[in-house]
Design an enzyme around this catalytic site. Structure first.
Site, PDB file in Angstrom:
ATOM      1  N   CYS A 161      -3.273  -3.061  10.895  1.00  0.00           N
ATOM      2  CA  CYS A 161      -3.250  -3.059   9.436  1.00  0.00           C
ATOM      3  C   CYS A 161      -4.530  -3.662   8.914  1.00  0.00           C
ATOM      4  O   CYS A 161      -5.354  -4.151   9.683  1.00  0.00           O
ATOM      5  CB  CYS A 161      -2.085  -3.897   8.905  1.00  0.00           C
ATOM      6  N   GLY A 193      -4.969   1.479   7.641  1.00  0.00           N
ATOM      7  CA  GLY A 193      -3.560   1.721   7.377  1.00  0.00           C
ATOM      8  C   GLY A 193      -3.366   2.611   6.175  1.00  0.00           C
ATOM      9  O   GLY A 193      -3.960   2.366   5.124  1.00  0.00           O
ATOM     10  N   ASN A 238      -1.787  -8.657  10.084  1.00  0.00           N
ATOM     11  CA  ASN A 238      -2.294  -7.582  10.940  1.00  0.00           C
ATOM     12  C   ASN A 238      -2.086  -8.005  12.383  1.00  0.00           C
ATOM     13  O   ASN A 238      -2.557  -9.067  12.785  1.00  0.00           O
ATOM     14  CB  ASN A 238      -3.786  -7.342  10.661  1.00  0.00           C
ATOM     15  N   GLY A 239      -1.393  -7.163  13.135  1.00  0.00           N
ATOM     16  CA  GLY A 239      -1.178  -7.464  14.554  1.00  0.00           C
ATOM     17  C   GLY A 239       0.258  -7.237  14.936  1.00  0.00           C
ATOM     18  O   GLY A 239       1.004  -6.549  14.237  1.00  0.00           O
ATOM     19  N   TYR A 288     -13.082   2.281  18.315  1.00  0.00           N
ATOM     20  CA  TYR A 288     -12.531   3.229  17.354  1.00  0.00           C
ATOM     21  C   TYR A 288     -12.137   2.616  16.020  1.00  0.00           C
ATOM     22  O   TYR A 288     -12.403   3.181  14.969  1.00  0.00           O
ATOM     23  CB  TYR A 288     -11.295   3.918  17.948  1.00  0.00           C
TER      24      TYR A 288
HETATM   25  P1  5GP Z   1      -5.339  12.053  21.069  1.00  0.00           P
HETATM   26  O1  5GP Z   1      -6.042  12.020  22.381  1.00  0.00           O
HETATM   27  O2  5GP Z   1      -4.213  11.061  20.995  1.00  0.00           O
HETATM   28  O3  5GP Z   1      -4.893  13.413  20.646  1.00  0.00           O
HETATM   29  O4  5GP Z   1      -6.353  11.601  19.940  1.00  0.00           O
HETATM   30  C1  5GP Z   1      -7.613  11.082  20.183  1.00  0.00           C
HETATM   31  C2  5GP Z   1      -8.330  11.113  18.864  1.00  0.00           C
HETATM   32  O5  5GP Z   1      -7.650  10.255  17.948  1.00  0.00           O
HETATM   33  C3  5GP Z   1      -9.768  10.626  18.919  1.00  0.00           C
HETATM   34  O6  5GP Z   1     -10.535  11.545  18.148  1.00  0.00           O
HETATM   35  C4  5GP Z   1      -9.765   9.266  18.243  1.00  0.00           C
HETATM   36  O7  5GP Z   1     -10.870   9.147  17.363  1.00  0.00           O
HETATM   37  C5  5GP Z   1      -8.491   9.225  17.477  1.00  0.00           C
HETATM   38  N1  5GP Z   1      -7.745   7.972  17.654  1.00  0.00           N
HETATM   39  C6  5GP Z   1      -7.837   7.058  18.627  1.00  0.00           C
HETATM   40  N2  5GP Z   1      -6.980   6.052  18.433  1.00  0.00           N
HETATM   41  C7  5GP Z   1      -6.332   6.313  17.295  1.00  0.00           C
HETATM   42  C8  5GP Z   1      -5.349   5.614  16.553  1.00  0.00           C
HETATM   43  O8  5GP Z   1      -4.912   4.515  16.899  1.00  0.00           O
HETATM   44  N3  5GP Z   1      -4.919   6.215  15.385  1.00  0.00           N
HETATM   45  C9  5GP Z   1      -5.418   7.418  14.965  1.00  0.00           C
HETATM   46  N4  5GP Z   1      -4.965   7.938  13.816  1.00  0.00           N
HETATM   47  N5  5GP Z   1      -6.342   8.085  15.646  1.00  0.00           N
HETATM   48  C10 5GP Z   1      -6.799   7.557  16.805  1.00  0.00           C
HETATM   49 MG    MG Z   2     -11.478  10.907  16.137  1.00  0.00          MG
END
Ligand code: 5GP
Ligand code: MG
Length: 484
Positions: A8, A35, A109-110, A264
């Site tokens: 968050c 979030g 957050n956490g 990320y």
């Molecule tokens: P997946 O392998 O789960 O289909 O998605 C990987 C993609 O989701 C990558 O493009 C990365 O930037 C993004 N991503 C990585 N971690 C998260 C996360 O915690 N939440 C969201 N919404 N996207 C994520």
């Molecule tokens: Mg991505």
């Protein structure tokens, strides 16, 4: 029963005379990436507390009319991460209470990993709970007096012994902003899993206001200046007495900041531990190019989070960096779910290939991570549809193999593709000509540069969790709440 896991965004501001609700709104707007499920603001005039919480993006959760009643000189705010759990307003933060010592509000957050134990002990003490949230536990634990605590004074506020006790008993990840009539407290768990920083805001009357926020990217938009990070295990108060700091001698810091924040989660224009997130991401890309080079013509980053790594890869490989995918910038978190047929192609709703740049080219596609493995395959296909001759996927972090219990929703072992499949199997699954990940050593070398003495949490990559995941081991430490 720790409730859904949540990454968050949290915020707090002490700025008498300023429109703190509006400033909080714009700070939450800058923290939107942390979030999108709900947003909330609580303000206080010292006696009363005013709260508004709503579902969706900050701009959906607040109208001008919602902001107007949020008066006072101090505020906290919260953006809640979308999870697979139910989207309900009841779990939206900040949580607030009235106490003998004035209003008490909390944004978290956490993920508190021993929530089950804390919950039982609070219930046994006769404290009522209204949600399944670990964040509500932290708030209620602060409302319980510490037996034998010294009489509070302006320099030793009533909340400090209670926050010190929280640092001792609550395990896992928590960066908190706490609203009181005597200023805003900012607290980071002894591991410092999630980020938290302090800023300064010049006020119209010549005084200085203060900010506490998950990330420093909140500061420039509201005219504030970065001061420093809150340290792991530190309790900070910003208020009329400036910036004050406490620790608990029994809650020694054991820094383990989340590496995934660098990979990320954080915004690229934030500084974490005084370092540019964008720059570190470029270095991940450069390092990856050294470790896993490939014969190719162009490098394309997956917008937006992998653009810095893509730029770094191109630099490291001596290849041209070019846009190959256009992302719909208005996609956000939508409450309209695509129908079954469109859902299968959900990546197509978000990205379009740029044929003009891709036609006949051997493309290196750089993304920051593969978690569940449902994004990379469709992206590779999209580039081929756009005319790419070859698609080589490079991931600027190691394979995510394990769940996160410290606040990032990466799914369970069953859902995490690299827990099930080898790199070669994943390459086949996503249909790439080649696939390589940044090594764990490479990632940690980049992150540790200039801060070699610091510890980091990389459990999602290596399963090496810095905390015990056994709930129920803290009973003894909790005794002072229990017996208070
Ligand atoms: P997946 O392998 O789960 O289909 O998605 C990987 C993609 O989701 C990558 O493009 C990365 O930037 C993004 N991503 C990585 N971690 C998260 C996360 O915690 N939440 C969201 N919404 N996207 C994520
Ligand atoms: Mg991505």
């Amino acid at each position: 029963m720790s409730g859904p896991k949540h990454e968050c965004g949290v915020f707090g501001i002490w700025a008498p005379g300023a429109d703190v609700a509006r400033l909080t709104f714009f700070a939450l707007y800058a923290l939107q990436h942390r979030g999108q499920e709900s947003a909330g603001i609580a303000t206080t005039d010292g006696e009363r507390v005013f709260t508004h919480r709503g579902l969706g993006l900050v701009t959906q959760a607040f109208t001008e009319d919602d902001l107007r009643p949020l008066v006072g000189g101090a505020a906290i705010g919260h953006n809640r991460y979308s999870t697979r759990g139910a989207t309900t307003l009841r779990n939206a933060q900040p949580f607030v209470l009235q106490t003998l010592h004035g209003p008490l509000g909390l944004a978290h957050n956490g993920n508190i990993t021993n929530a089950r134990t804390l919950r039982r002990l609070l219930l046994e003490k006769g404290v009522g709970l209204s949600t399944a949230s670990d964040s509500e536990l932290a708030l209620q634990a602060l409302a319980v007096p510490v037996a034998g605590a010294p009489e509070p004074t302006p320099a030793h506020p009533i909340w400090v012994p209670r926050l010190q006790r929280l640092l001792r008993v609550a395990e896992g990840a928590y960066s908190l902003t706490v609203l009181t009539r005597d200023g805003i407290f900012a607290v980071r768990d002894p591991h410092g899993f999630r980020p938290l920083c302090i800023g300064e805001l010049p006020l119209d009357d010549g005084r200085t206001g203060y900010i506490v926020a998950s990330e420093s990217c909140t500061l420039p938009p509201i005219g504030a200046r970065y001061v420093r990070d809150v340290e792991p295990g530190e309790i900070v108060r910003v208020g009329p007495r400036g910036v004050e700091s406490w620790r608990d001698p029994a809650a020694l810091p054991t820094p383990a900041m989340c590496v995934f924040e660098y990979v990320y989660f954080a915004r690229p224009d934030s500084d974490l531990e005084g370092r540019s997130v964008h720059l570190l991401r470029q270095r991940f890309g450069e390092r990856l190019a050294q470790e896993s080079p490939v014969e190719a013509d162009i490098v394309v980053g997956v917008p937006d989070s992998a653009l810095p790594a893509g730029i770094g890869f191109a630099r490291g490989a001596g290849l041209e960096y070019i846009e190959g995918l256009i992302k719909n910038r208005y996609i956000g978190r939508t409450f309209i779910q695509p129908d079954a047929k469109l859902r299968k192609d959900k990546v197509r709703l978000k990205y379009t290939p740029l044929r003009a740049n891709l036609e006949g080219k051997r493309v290196v596609l750089v993304d920051d991570s593969i978690v569940r493995g449902s994004t990379a395959g469709p992206l590779v296909q999209l580039l081929r549809d756009g005319g790419a001759a070859e698609v080589h996927v490079r991931i600027s972090s190691p394979p995510v193999r394990h769940p996160c219990f410290m606040g990032v929703d990466l799914g369970t072992h069953d859902e995490i593709i690299a827990h099930q499949k080898s790199v070669e199997e994943i390459r086949a699954h996503i249909g790439a000509d080649s696939l390589a990940y940044l090594s764990r050593a490479g990632m940690l070398e980049v992150v540790r540069a200039e801060s070699a003495e610091r510890g980091y949490c990389s459990a999602c990559f290596d399963g090496d969790y810095p905390i015990s995941l056994e709930d129920g081991t803290t009973k003894l430490q909790f005794e002072d709440i229990h017996g208070a």
